[in-house]
Enzyme design. Sequence first.
Site, PDB file in Angstrom:
ATOM      1  N   SER A   1      30.432  19.528 -12.095  1.00 14.80           N
ATOM      2  CA  SER A   1      29.940  18.692 -13.315  1.00 14.80           C
ATOM      3  C   SER A   1      30.623  19.357 -14.676  1.00 14.80           C
ATOM      4  O   SER A   1      30.086  20.195 -15.122  1.00 14.80           O
ATOM      5  CB  SER A   1      28.339  18.296 -13.506  1.00 14.80           C
ATOM      6  OG  SER A   1      28.340  17.710 -14.941  1.00 14.80           O
ATOM      7  N   HIS A  23      33.035  15.786 -10.900  1.00 15.03           N
ATOM      8  CA  HIS A  23      31.682  14.824 -11.226  1.00 15.03           C
ATOM      9  C   HIS A  23      31.642  14.737 -12.951  1.00 15.03           C
ATOM     10  O   HIS A  23      31.760  15.674 -13.632  1.00 15.03           O
ATOM     11  CB  HIS A  23      30.423  15.848 -11.056  1.00 15.03           C
ATOM     12  CG  HIS A  23      29.347  14.741 -10.992  1.00 15.03           C
ATOM     13  ND1 HIS A  23      29.167  13.984 -10.035  1.00 15.03           N
ATOM     14  CD2 HIS A  23      28.289  14.864 -11.967  1.00 15.03           C
ATOM     15  CE1 HIS A  23      27.891  13.302 -10.404  1.00 15.03           C
ATOM     16  NE2 HIS A  23      27.438  13.992 -11.655  1.00 15.03           N
ATOM     17  N   ASP A  37      29.735  12.858 -15.921  1.00  9.58           N
ATOM     18  CA  ASP A  37      28.480  12.450 -16.316  1.00  9.58           C
ATOM     19  C   ASP A  37      28.496  11.646 -17.457  1.00  9.58           C
ATOM     20  O   ASP A  37      28.883  12.002 -18.495  1.00  9.58           O
ATOM     21  CB  ASP A  37      27.460  13.520 -16.626  1.00  9.58           C
ATOM     22  CG  ASP A  37      26.854  14.108 -15.230  1.00  9.58           C
ATOM     23  OD1 ASP A  37      26.461  13.544 -14.407  1.00  9.58           O
ATOM     24  OD2 ASP A  37      27.395  15.291 -15.204  1.00  9.58           O
ATOM     25  N   MET A  71      26.408   9.225 -19.998  1.00  9.87           N
ATOM     26  CA  MET A  71      25.142   8.985 -20.620  1.00  9.87           C
ATOM     27  C   MET A  71      25.200   8.142 -22.042  1.00  9.87           C
ATOM     28  O   MET A  71      26.246   8.575 -22.632  1.00  9.87           O
ATOM     29  CB  MET A  71      24.474  10.414 -20.870  1.00  9.87           C
ATOM     30  CG  MET A  71      24.467  11.264 -19.797  1.00  9.87           C
ATOM     31  SD  MET A  71      23.336  12.465 -20.171  1.00  9.87           S
ATOM     32  CE  MET A  71      23.712  13.601 -18.725  1.00  9.87           C
ATOM     33  N   HIS A  83      29.525   9.095 -12.575  1.00 10.69           N
ATOM     34  CA  HIS A  83      28.184   9.118 -12.567  1.00 10.69           C
ATOM     35  C   HIS A  83      27.459   8.363 -13.726  1.00 10.69           C
ATOM     36  O   HIS A  83      27.303   8.992 -14.789  1.00 10.69           O
ATOM     37  CB  HIS A  83      27.550  10.301 -12.281  1.00 10.69           C
ATOM     38  CG  HIS A  83      25.925  10.234 -12.237  1.00 10.69           C
ATOM     39  ND1 HIS A  83      25.207  11.439 -12.242  1.00 10.69           N
ATOM     40  CD2 HIS A  83      25.038   9.199 -12.304  1.00 10.69           C
ATOM     41  CE1 HIS A  83      23.801  11.333 -12.229  1.00 10.69           C
ATOM     42  NE2 HIS A  83      23.690   9.909 -12.231  1.00 10.69           N
ATOM     43  N   MET A 126      24.884   6.831 -15.998  1.00 12.92           N
ATOM     44  CA  MET A 126      23.511   6.791 -16.607  1.00 12.92           C
ATOM     45  C   MET A 126      23.474   5.677 -17.916  1.00 12.92           C
ATOM     46  O   MET A 126      23.567   6.296 -18.926  1.00 12.92           O
ATOM     47  CB  MET A 126      23.113   8.328 -16.944  1.00 12.92           C
ATOM     48  CG  MET A 126      22.948   8.930 -15.665  1.00 12.92           C
ATOM     49  SD  MET A 126      22.912  10.686 -15.791  1.00 12.92           S
ATOM     50  CE  MET A 126      24.836  11.245 -15.737  1.00 12.92           C
ATOM     51  N   MET A 172      19.284  12.290  -6.922  1.00 16.48           N
ATOM     52  CA  MET A 172      19.082  13.543  -8.156  1.00 16.48           C
ATOM     53  C   MET A 172      17.989  14.492  -7.756  1.00 16.48           C
ATOM     54  O   MET A 172      16.828  14.078  -7.346  1.00 16.48           O
ATOM     55  CB  MET A 172      18.675  12.624  -9.478  1.00 16.48           C
ATOM     56  CG  MET A 172      19.414  11.435 -10.029  1.00 16.48           C
ATOM     57  SD  MET A 172      21.006  12.325 -10.439  1.00 16.48           S
ATOM     58  CE  MET A 172      20.617  13.515 -11.855  1.00 16.48           C
ATOM     59  N   ASP A 231      22.509  16.264  -6.800  1.00 12.96           N
ATOM     60  CA  ASP A 231      22.720  16.503  -8.302  1.00 12.96           C
ATOM     61  C   ASP A 231      21.596  17.050  -9.180  1.00 12.96           C
ATOM     62  O   ASP A 231      20.731  16.322  -9.391  1.00 12.96           O
ATOM     63  CB  ASP A 231      23.388  15.108  -9.053  1.00 12.96           C
ATOM     64  CG  ASP A 231      23.985  15.202 -10.356  1.00 12.96           C
ATOM     65  OD1 ASP A 231      23.927  16.214 -10.701  1.00 12.96           O
ATOM     66  OD2 ASP A 231      24.396  14.267 -10.812  1.00 12.96           O
TER      67      ASP A 231
HETATM   68  C1  DX5 Z   1      22.211  15.360 -15.051  1.00 17.60           C
HETATM   69  C2  DX5 Z   1      23.665  15.067 -14.626  1.00 17.60           C
HETATM   70  C3  DX5 Z   1      24.111  16.341 -13.644  1.00 17.60           C
HETATM   71  C4  DX5 Z   1      24.146  17.473 -14.355  1.00 17.60           C
HETATM   72  C5  DX5 Z   1      24.030  18.828 -13.512  1.00 17.60           C
HETATM   73  O1  DX5 Z   1      21.795  13.980 -15.590  1.00 17.60           O
HETATM   74  O2  DX5 Z   1      23.708  14.038 -13.879  1.00 17.60           O
HETATM   75  O3  DX5 Z   1      25.394  15.914 -13.263  1.00 17.60           O
HETATM   76  O4  DX5 Z   1      25.248  17.624 -15.224  1.00 17.60           O
HETATM   77  O5  DX5 Z   1      23.946  19.860 -13.922  1.00 17.60           O
HETATM   78  P1  DX5 Z   1      23.292  21.152 -13.552  1.00 17.60           P
HETATM   79  O6  DX5 Z   1      24.107  21.721 -12.445  1.00 17.60           O
HETATM   80  O7  DX5 Z   1      23.451  22.191 -14.546  1.00 17.60           O
HETATM   81  O8  DX5 Z   1      22.009  20.993 -13.156  1.00 17.60           O
HETATM   82 ZN    ZN Z   2      25.516  13.633 -12.682  1.00 15.08          ZN
END
Ligand code: DX5
Ligand code: ZN
Length: 221
Positions: free
Chosen positions: A9, A34, A36, A38, A67, A69, A138, A176
């Site tokens: 990620s 990956h 992320d 947000m 991903h 969010m 998750m 994840d």
């Molecule tokens: C959290 C993300 C993850 C996160 C994982 O909301 O979806 O992808 O970045 O990070 P680690 O591996 O540090 O938990």
């Molecule tokens: Zn993620």
Amino acid sequence: MPTYRIAPSILSADFARLGEEVRNVVRDGADIIHFDVMDNHYVPNLTIGPLVCEAIRPHVQVPIDVHLMVKPVDRIIPDFAKAGANIITFHPEASDHVDRSLQLIRDNGCKAGLVFNPATPLSYLDYVMDKIDIILIMSVNPGFGGQSFIPEALKKIAEVRQRIDASGREIMLEVDGGIKIDNIAAAAKAGADTFVAGSAIFGKSDYKAVIDAMRTQLAAV
Ligand code: DX5
Ligand code: ZN
């Protein structure tokens, strides 16, 4: 042995050097990037959008796994597809029309999937398995990197594995949150085949050492 994939990620990468970071992590063994997304609405944090996806796209050949969010979901899907995403997943609570959002992702040429928070029931899968290419469990609450793995996720992964096997379809099972060298084997034993890891990889100086150690763990499952 199943095909195991490691998906770093970039949330924990150095954003000032993102192109170099993704090139290095792929050189060092990553199978997937990956990504992320947000929105400071669905989750209490704000990260990156299609512009950044487009910027890193020329740097790597591996799939980019977006991903989402974000809420709402649908408006941004075509933008990510145009920006070079290969996989797009979203949280079913964030979409008013889950079936439509899944179809929209596929119509835009990407693999589609649902993401399940620790407390989200798997019943969202009941009538859409034929529209799903990937299921993401998750093992932390979404919003931040560097959180601790929630062990209850293992039971959920095992339940999803049963559903996938019963479907007879090829569906990736991704986990994840809080994945490290010392718990990746447990997630694989439960049935996961794709492992997101942010702080465990980008937080360290030697990406290859971490990815190799993860693969050694997976080979022993
Ligand atoms: C959290 C993300 C993850 C996160 C994982 O909301 O979806 O992808 O970045 O990070 P680690 O591996 O540090 O938990
Ligand atoms: Zn993620």
